[in-house]
Every structure is written in structure tokens, then in C-alpha cells.
Design a protein around this motif. Structure first.
Motif, PDB file in Angstrom:
ATOM      1  N   GLU A  73      40.944  20.078  27.503  1.00  0.00           N
ATOM      2  CA  GLU A  73      41.805  20.496  26.404  1.00  0.00           C
ATOM      3  C   GLU A  73      41.051  21.327  25.369  1.00  0.00           C
ATOM      4  OE1 GLU A  73      41.062  16.894  26.547  1.00  0.00           O
ATOM      5  OE2 GLU A  73      42.219  16.976  28.374  1.00  0.00           O
ATOM      6  N   GLU A  74      39.732  21.171  25.291  1.00  0.00           N
ATOM      7  CA  GLU A  74      38.938  21.830  24.255  1.00  0.00           C
ATOM      8  C   GLU A  74      38.111  23.011  24.773  1.00  0.00           C
ATOM      9  OE1 GLU A  74      36.550  18.822  22.409  1.00  0.00           O
ATOM     10  OE2 GLU A  74      38.255  17.488  22.165  1.00  0.00           O
ATOM     11  N   ALA A  75      37.878  23.088  26.059  1.00  0.00           N
ATOM     12  CA  ALA A  75      37.013  24.125  26.619  1.00  0.00           C
ATOM     13  C   ALA A  75      37.749  25.467  26.644  1.00  0.00           C
ATOM     14  CB  ALA A  75      36.564  23.738  28.020  1.00  0.00           C
ATOM     15  N   PRO A  76      37.163  26.507  26.074  1.00  0.00           N
ATOM     16  CA  PRO A  76      37.833  27.800  26.073  1.00  0.00           C
ATOM     17  C   PRO A  76      37.787  28.449  27.457  1.00  0.00           C
ATOM     18  CG  PRO A  76      35.644  28.008  25.118  1.00  0.00           C
ATOM     19  CD  PRO A  76      35.864  26.539  25.382  1.00  0.00           C
ATOM     20  N   LEU A  77      38.881  29.130  27.815  1.00  0.00           N
ATOM     21  CA  LEU A  77      38.920  29.898  29.050  1.00  0.00           C
ATOM     22  C   LEU A  77      38.115  31.170  28.834  1.00  0.00           C
ATOM     23  CD1 LEU A  77      40.068  30.271  31.908  1.00  0.00           C
ATOM     24  CD2 LEU A  77      42.037  31.392  30.862  1.00  0.00           C
ATOM     25  N   LEU A  78      37.116  31.398  29.696  1.00  0.00           N
ATOM     26  CA  LEU A  78      36.226  32.544  29.547  1.00  0.00           C
ATOM     27  C   LEU A  78      36.606  33.708  30.446  1.00  0.00           C
ATOM     28  CD1 LEU A  78      32.871  30.561  29.467  1.00  0.00           C
ATOM     29  CD2 LEU A  78      34.241  31.343  27.515  1.00  0.00           C
ATOM     30  N   LEU A  79      37.144  33.397  31.630  1.00  0.00           N
ATOM     31  CA  LEU A  79      37.479  34.452  32.576  1.00  0.00           C
ATOM     32  C   LEU A  79      38.457  33.909  33.607  1.00  0.00           C
ATOM     33  CD1 LEU A  79      36.613  37.411  33.514  1.00  0.00           C
ATOM     34  CD2 LEU A  79      35.107  36.255  35.118  1.00  0.00           C
ATOM     35  N   ARG A  80      39.365  34.768  34.054  1.00  0.00           N
ATOM     36  CA  ARG A  80      40.269  34.446  35.154  1.00  0.00           C
ATOM     37  C   ARG A  80      40.146  35.596  36.149  1.00  0.00           C
ATOM     38  NH1 ARG A  80      44.993  33.926  32.534  1.00  0.00           N
ATOM     39  NH2 ARG A  80      44.703  31.677  32.365  1.00  0.00           N
ATOM     40  N   ALA A  81      39.802  35.278  37.394  1.00  0.00           N
ATOM     41  CA  ALA A  81      39.615  36.294  38.424  1.00  0.00           C
ATOM     42  C   ALA A  81      40.503  35.943  39.609  1.00  0.00           C
ATOM     43  CB  ALA A  81      38.163  36.364  38.862  1.00  0.00           C
ATOM     44  N   GLY A  82      41.303  36.909  40.078  1.00  0.00           N
ATOM     45  CA  GLY A  82      42.229  36.657  41.171  1.00  0.00           C
ATOM     46  C   GLY A  82      41.933  37.520  42.375  1.00  0.00           C
ATOM     47  N   SER A  83      42.515  37.124  43.500  1.00  0.00           N
ATOM     48  CA  SER A  83      42.341  37.858  44.747  1.00  0.00           C
ATOM     49  C   SER A  83      43.175  39.135  44.777  1.00  0.00           C
ATOM     50  CB  SER A  83      42.711  36.975  45.937  1.00  0.00           C
ATOM     51  OG  SER A  83      44.084  36.577  45.849  1.00  0.00           O
ATOM     52  N   ASP A  84      44.101  39.263  43.845  1.00  0.00           N
ATOM     53  CA  ASP A  84      44.911  40.463  43.732  1.00  0.00           C
ATOM     54  C   ASP A  84      44.522  41.187  42.468  1.00  0.00           C
ATOM     55  OD1 ASP A  84      46.446  39.864  46.045  1.00  0.00           O
ATOM     56  OD2 ASP A  84      47.606  38.427  44.870  1.00  0.00           O
ATOM     57  N   ARG A  85      44.999  42.383  42.304  1.00  0.00           N
ATOM     58  CA  ARG A  85      44.694  43.175  41.115  1.00  0.00           C
ATOM     59  C   ARG A  85      45.548  42.664  39.948  1.00  0.00           C
ATOM     60  NH1 ARG A  85      40.240  46.278  41.806  1.00  0.00           N
ATOM     61  NH2 ARG A  85      40.084  46.789  43.977  1.00  0.00           N
ATOM     62  N   ALA A  86      45.095  41.574  39.333  1.00  0.00           N
ATOM     63  CA  ALA A  86      45.827  40.936  38.242  1.00  0.00           C
ATOM     64  C   ALA A  86      44.961  40.958  36.988  1.00  0.00           C
ATOM     65  CB  ALA A  86      46.176  39.494  38.625  1.00  0.00           C
ATOM     66  N   PRO A  87      45.507  40.600  35.822  1.00  0.00           N
ATOM     67  CA  PRO A  87      44.703  40.554  34.599  1.00  0.00           C
ATOM     68  C   PRO A  87      43.493  39.650  34.769  1.00  0.00           C
ATOM     69  CG  PRO A  87      47.032  40.275  34.107  1.00  0.00           C
ATOM     70  CD  PRO A  87      46.895  40.251  35.602  1.00  0.00           C
ATOM     71  N   GLY A  88      42.391  39.998  34.122  1.00  0.00           N
ATOM     72  CA  GLY A  88      41.152  39.252  34.332  1.00  0.00           C
ATOM     73  C   GLY A  88      40.578  38.640  33.084  1.00  0.00           C
ATOM     74  N   ALA A  89      39.816  39.403  32.320  1.00  0.00           N
ATOM     75  CA  ALA A  89      39.055  38.853  31.209  1.00  0.00           C
ATOM     76  C   ALA A  89      39.986  38.324  30.117  1.00  0.00           C
ATOM     77  CB  ALA A  89      38.130  39.903  30.630  1.00  0.00           C
ATOM     78  N   VAL A  90      39.582  37.237  29.532  1.00  0.00           N
ATOM     79  CA  VAL A  90      40.309  36.637  28.424  1.00  0.00           C
ATOM     80  C   VAL A  90      39.524  36.936  27.165  1.00  0.00           C
ATOM     81  CG1 VAL A  90      41.114  34.484  27.419  1.00  0.00           C
ATOM     82  CG2 VAL A  90      41.244  34.835  29.877  1.00  0.00           C
TER      83      VAL A  90
END
Length: 121
Positions: free
Chosen positions: A103-120
Motif C-alpha cells: 500500500e505504501e511502495a511507489p510504483l516505479l515502472l510498468r513494462a508490458g509485452s505490447d506497446r503500452a504506456p510505461g514509465a510512471v
């Protein structure tokens, strides 16, 4: 970052200002499908990752990984499962966050197998 071990359908290599580089792939081979995330943790701190493989009919597989605080490349992958369709029937996402309570840890990056939004930001 992608490597061998079957046929790979990978999203873009992404980097976060927080010090994580990642690429996520859907892997297929031998009648099996799985997800693999390649990463490099240059943040200087231990991080957590959750990799999720989403398949046909709403089937999902999720795996939690810990990324050591060093600059060496690494990978994390879900268990292999019998393929239920072609590689395009699957998608994978890996999310990287700081250590600590979810609940407290910030999301640093989201990487997908498709061309989707990435960096937060």
C-alpha cells in the motif's frame, strides 16, 4: 535485453528515472507459454516486481520477484503452462515498486509485452 529460450514477443525496453530498466515478453515454445521480464536495478535499493501473464478466457498467472540492489541484469519468469492459443492471445505486464508494504511502495515502472504506456512519473 531480450534473450533466448523460445519465441519471444517483447514490448519496448523502458527506463525509469528511479533507476530501473525493464522489458517484458510473452514467450512460447514446445506447446507452452510463459512471461519473462528482463530488468536492471540501478536504484541502489532492493525493489519488488510483480509479473502477470494474461491469457485467453481471462486466465492469469502472477509471480512476485525481488530485485537485488545491484547493477547486474536479471530476469524473472512465470511458470510455463500449456498454450491455449497463439502468442497474440497472451499479454504480459511487469510492475516494479520500492520495497515495503504494498500500500505504501511507489510504483516505479510498468513494462508490458505490447506497446503500452510505461514509465510512471
Amino acid at each position: 535485453m531480450s534473450g533466448s529460450g523460445g519465441t519471444a514477443r517483447c514490448g519496448p525496453e523502458l527506463a525509469s528515472p528511479a533507476g530501473i530498466e525493464a522489458q517484458t515478453c510473452v514467450m512460447t515454445g514446445g506447446g507452452e507459454t510463459w512471461a519473462r521480464a528482463y530488468y536492471r536495478n540501478t536504484s541502489g535499493a532492493e525493489l519488488r516486481s510483480v509479473i502477470t501473464l494474461m491469457g485467453p478466457d481471462g486466465r492469469t498467472v502472477e509471480l512476485h520477484c525481488v530485485l537485488a540492489a545491484h547493477d547486474e541484469p536479471g530476469s524473472c519468469e512465470t511458470p510455463r503452462g500449456t498454450s491455449a492459443g497463439g502468442p497474440d492471445a497472451y499479454a504480459a505486464v511487469a510492475e516494479y515498486a520500492g520495497a515495503g508494504p504494498v500500500e505504501e511502495a511507489p510504483l516505479l515502472l510498468r513494462a508490458g509485452s505490447d506497446r503500452a504506456p510505461g514509465a510512471v512519473d
